[in-house]
Design a protein around this motif. Structure first.
Motif, PDB file in Angstrom:
ATOM      1  N   ASP A 377     -20.819 -33.007  17.123  1.00  7.23           N
ATOM      2  CA  ASP A 377     -21.840 -32.997  18.178  1.00  7.23           C
ATOM      3  C   ASP A 377     -23.135 -33.650  17.701  1.00  7.23           C
ATOM      4  O   ASP A 377     -23.856 -34.274  18.492  1.00  7.23           O
ATOM      5  CB  ASP A 377     -22.127 -31.564  18.634  1.00  7.23           C
ATOM      6  N   ASN A 380     -22.577 -37.268  18.169  1.00  6.82           N
ATOM      7  CA  ASN A 380     -22.308 -37.683  19.540  1.00  6.82           C
ATOM      8  C   ASN A 380     -23.557 -37.604  20.418  1.00  6.82           C
ATOM      9  O   ASN A 380     -23.605 -36.887  21.407  1.00  6.82           O
ATOM     10  CB  ASN A 380     -21.187 -36.821  20.134  1.00  6.82           C
ATOM     11  N   ASN A 381     -24.567 -38.376  20.035  1.00  5.60           N
ATOM     12  CA  ASN A 381     -25.761 -38.520  20.880  1.00  5.60           C
ATOM     13  C   ASN A 381     -26.217 -39.966  20.826  1.00  5.60           C
ATOM     14  O   ASN A 381     -25.944 -40.691  19.854  1.00  5.60           O
ATOM     15  CB  ASN A 381     -26.881 -37.553  20.450  1.00  5.60           C
ATOM     16  N   ASP A 382     -26.916 -40.381  21.860  1.00  7.06           N
ATOM     17  CA  ASP A 382     -27.258 -41.796  22.015  1.00  7.06           C
ATOM     18  C   ASP A 382     -28.097 -42.330  20.860  1.00  7.06           C
ATOM     19  O   ASP A 382     -27.970 -43.496  20.477  1.00  7.06           O
ATOM     20  CB  ASP A 382     -27.987 -42.017  23.342  1.00  7.06           C
ATOM     21  N   ILE A 385     -25.746 -42.928  17.773  1.00  7.56           N
ATOM     22  CA  ILE A 385     -24.807 -44.011  18.077  1.00  7.56           C
ATOM     23  C   ILE A 385     -25.520 -45.354  18.126  1.00  7.56           C
ATOM     24  O   ILE A 385     -25.023 -46.357  17.605  1.00  7.56           O
ATOM     25  CB  ILE A 385     -24.080 -43.717  19.410  1.00  7.56           C
ATOM     26  N   ARG A 418     -20.316 -48.538  22.652  1.00  5.53           N
ATOM     27  CA  ARG A 418     -20.868 -47.178  22.727  1.00  5.53           C
ATOM     28  C   ARG A 418     -19.890 -46.240  23.455  1.00  5.53           C
ATOM     29  O   ARG A 418     -19.668 -45.101  23.030  1.00  5.53           O
ATOM     30  CB  ARG A 418     -22.219 -47.219  23.439  1.00  5.53           C
ATOM     31  N   LYS A 419     -19.302 -46.735  24.526  1.00  4.79           N
ATOM     32  CA  LYS A 419     -18.327 -45.931  25.287  1.00  4.79           C
ATOM     33  C   LYS A 419     -17.114 -45.606  24.418  1.00  4.79           C
ATOM     34  O   LYS A 419     -16.616 -44.471  24.419  1.00  4.79           O
ATOM     35  CB  LYS A 419     -17.903 -46.703  26.537  1.00  4.79           C
ATOM     36  N   LYS A 422     -17.879 -42.908  21.807  1.00  6.56           N
ATOM     37  CA  LYS A 422     -17.882 -41.574  22.404  1.00  6.56           C
ATOM     38  C   LYS A 422     -16.452 -41.062  22.610  1.00  6.56           C
ATOM     39  O   LYS A 422     -16.156 -39.876  22.393  1.00  6.56           O
ATOM     40  CB  LYS A 422     -18.644 -41.595  23.733  1.00  6.56           C
ATOM     41  N   LEU A 425     -15.150 -40.013  19.169  1.00  2.82           N
ATOM     42  CA  LEU A 425     -15.742 -38.744  18.724  1.00  2.82           C
ATOM     43  C   LEU A 425     -15.139 -37.564  19.489  1.00  2.82           C
ATOM     44  O   LEU A 425     -14.892 -36.492  18.912  1.00  2.82           O
ATOM     45  CB  LEU A 425     -17.259 -38.774  18.909  1.00  2.82           C
ATOM     46  N   GLU A 426     -14.900 -37.763  20.782  1.00  2.27           N
ATOM     47  CA  GLU A 426     -14.295 -36.702  21.587  1.00  2.27           C
ATOM     48  C   GLU A 426     -12.865 -36.428  21.122  1.00  2.27           C
ATOM     49  O   GLU A 426     -12.424 -35.273  21.064  1.00  2.27           O
ATOM     50  CB  GLU A 426     -14.308 -37.112  23.062  1.00  2.27           C
TER      51      GLU A 426
END
Length: 597
Positions: A377, A380-382, A385, A418-419, A422, A425-426
């Motif tokens: 987590d 997983n932030n802008d 990244i 970036r997508k 994410k 990471l998920e």
């Protein structure tokens, strides 16, 4: 011979030169209140025959400077190698009058320069014709006071005008061979006639001019219809034959585009004329068979191969040999590389590299040991990244100017990266708990080869995208951003002659597993296709529908055995390098133009 038609200007180098000049000026980019040329338009002009023949060294110097410095937007000050360059690469798009003067002056200058070149004298005629048309257009704009404020409108006007321009051929209409269209044969008689392409659908033509009047209304009111068009062509055809003594009518029997049938006019001749001598001849026309390329191995080649095997052969090189041994020869023996191509920041070719580097920088910040949801987590932030993408873009694009960071990391390409990050990471969050063992780790694996009695120590080395540890298993993972195959029917399929290149990923990850295997741990190879992480597809490698690990001794031993066999074949002087028979492997090959496959 005399040709009754003109040669279209749009098929000449002079026309392409004018279009390149138009594109150069109308595609200028304004940035920080300063204008720049777009690199593709500049390189098109530098490679044009006019400039490359007149100023070969200057063109090459300017092109190398642009490519080596990765210049997408180019200042006019860079392109000042000579006076002609200063004139061409100057901003002239402020108004239509200035731009029209720019074009006419440039065509005059080029015309005087190419007149001294013997091989460009024909091009001088084309350029002279274009120059006359440009002067007419510019004079009309000025005398009629036509207000054209947009340079794009003027460019379209010029290009449309040149599209209809032709240059007539000079010939003698009273003797020699006359090359004519059907329209030009009206009221003329010839002793000998050679008609080409007399196929149904071509003569008579099956297309009719577009009209809003339906066919039935045309027929009822006696308006020209398709039958009328057929009758006109029939008249031209029979009128041409009226006083001819020797006629050859040629048609193609190759059923391409539905036109492999002789024209109905030929059938009519057979039916209507019984008192003329008709003979039929078939001409079998075929292209030469593709030349089969074979390269025999010399002592020097074998020496290079052995040295390469001992110093470290990569999985990519092994895949190249398995896919096409000739490709391996051209790339690794002859070292023929693809010409350096300038890539833009939004070019898809950079996508995979930026994603790999971003994941490396991002996971490089993770603590050692078993990871938790909190660790994922945190990444997983802008903000985190964006930092990773920024570092990756600077590394991949080799950006030295700090001021260009923001402009290069705020693009469509990096938004997609970036997508994908994410998504990755998920996916990893659902895999917890695990620990990262290595990122972009360089590993190797040694084996002995027996080549005609000589023992060669072969070192296979590569860089593994990611090694992690989960549930007592070491996972060797390779990131893939495109379509990838994760299963094979058998190990033999991976080493078969003329195998499909879609098996590259499987072979590569299995080689990585050998590099990591210490006989005391379980190693699981996998291909992480980011597009399919949440579609239910499995990332693990499967052979004959069964997931494999380094503990599958029979499969691993068979893999090593076949790998040794193919590498020994590579180092054997009695074998040859040859083209692959699998044409699918040739679609995106860099060496297609060499082997012509």
């Amino acid at each position: 011979y005399n040709i009754s038609m003109g040669y279209p200007i749009k098929n000449t180098s002079a026309y392409s030169f004018i279009t390149h000049l138009c594109n150069l000026q109308r595609n200028t980019v304004t940035k920080n209140n300063k204008k720049y040329f777009y690199y593709k338009n500049v390189i098109n002009l530098l490679k044009h025959s006019y400039l490359s023949d007149l100023y070969k060294s200057d063109c090459k110097k300017a092109e190398n400077h642009i490519i080596n410095n990765n210049l997408i937007l180019i200042d006019e000050e860079i392109l000042c190698e000579n006076e002609l360059f200063k004139t061409i690469f100057s901003f002239q798009n402020s108004d239509a009058s200035k731009f029209s003067t720019y074009l006419t002056n440039l065509t005059d200058k080029i015309l005087h320069l190419i007149l001294s070149k013997e091989k460009l004298k024909l091009e001088a005629e084309f350029l002279r014709k274009i120059n006359l048309r440009l002067n007419v257009i510019c004079d009309q704009i000025q005398t009629q006071e036509i207000g054209i404020n947009n340079i794009n409108v003027l460019c379209r006007l010029i290009i449309n005008s040149l599209n209809s321009l032709t240059i007539p051929f000079e010939g003698e209409p009273l003797q020699g061979v006359q090359i004519l269209g059907f329209m030009e044969t009206r009221a003329l008689d010839f002793d000998r006639i050679l008609m080409l392409s007399i196929n149904e659908g071509h003569i008579p033509k099956k297309s009719t001019p577009q009209s809003i009047i339906p066919y039935n209304l045309k027929k009822f009111y006696g308006l020209p219809s398709i039958e009328y068009q057929d009758s006109i062509y029939a008249y031209y055809f029979y009128r041409l034959l009226q006083r001819a003594k020797n006629v050859k009518i040629i048609y193609s029997a190759y059923a391409q585009d539905g036109q492999g049938e002789a024209s109905r006019f030929i059938s009519q001749l057979d039916y209507e004329f019984k008192n003329i001598n008709i003979s039929r001849t078939a001409y079998k026309i075929k292209t030469d068979a593709l030349k089969i390329i074979r390269v025999k191995k010399t002592k020097e080649i074998i020496s290079n191969i052995k040295e390469y095997l001992q110093n470290g052969i990569s999985p990519s090189a092994i895949n190249s040999y398995l896919n096409c041994s000739l490709m391996y020869y051209l790339k690794y023996i002859e070292k023929i590389t693809e010409p350096t191509r300038l890539e833009e920041k939004d070019d898809a070719a950079y996508f995979g590299q930026i994603f790999h580097e971003s994941m490396k920088f991002l996971y490089g910040n993770l603590p050692e040991g078993v990871l938790s949801e909190k660790d994922i987590d945190k990444l997983n932030n802008d903000t985190e990244i964006t930092k990773a993408i920024e570092k990756a873009v600077i590394t991949v694009l080799k950006i030295k100017n700090e001021n260009l960071k923001i402009s290069h990391t705020n693009t469509l390409l990096t938004d997609v990266v970036r997508k994908y990050i994410k998504l990755m990471l998920e996916f990893d969050k659902n895999q917890l708990p695990f620990s990262i063992i290595g990122l972009e780790s360089k590993k190797n694996f040694n084996m002995e080869l027996n080549v005609t009695g000589e023992i060669i120590n072969c070192n296979i080395e590569g860089i593994i995208d990611r090694i992690d540890f989960i549930d007592g298993i070491y996972r060797v993972l390779d990131y893939k951003t495109g379509k990838v195959k994760t299963s094979a029917k058998s190990i033999e399929e991976l080493f078969a002659e003329d195998r499909k290149d879609e098996l590259n990923g499987i072979t590569q990850t299995l080689l990585y597993s050998l590099m990591l295997d210490d006989n005391n741990s379980v190693v699981c190879p996998g291909l992480l296709n980011i597009n399919e992480l949440f579609t239910g597809s499995d990332y693990q490698i499967k052979i004959n529908k069964s997931e494999i690990t380094s503990k599958d001794i029979n499969i691993i031993n068979e893999f090593i055995k076949l790998l040794k066999s193919r590498l020994e074949e590579l180092a054997d002087i009695n074998t040859e390098f040859r083209q692959t028979n699998n044409s699918d492997n040739c679609k995106y090959c860099d060496y297609k133009t060499i082997c012509m496959k």
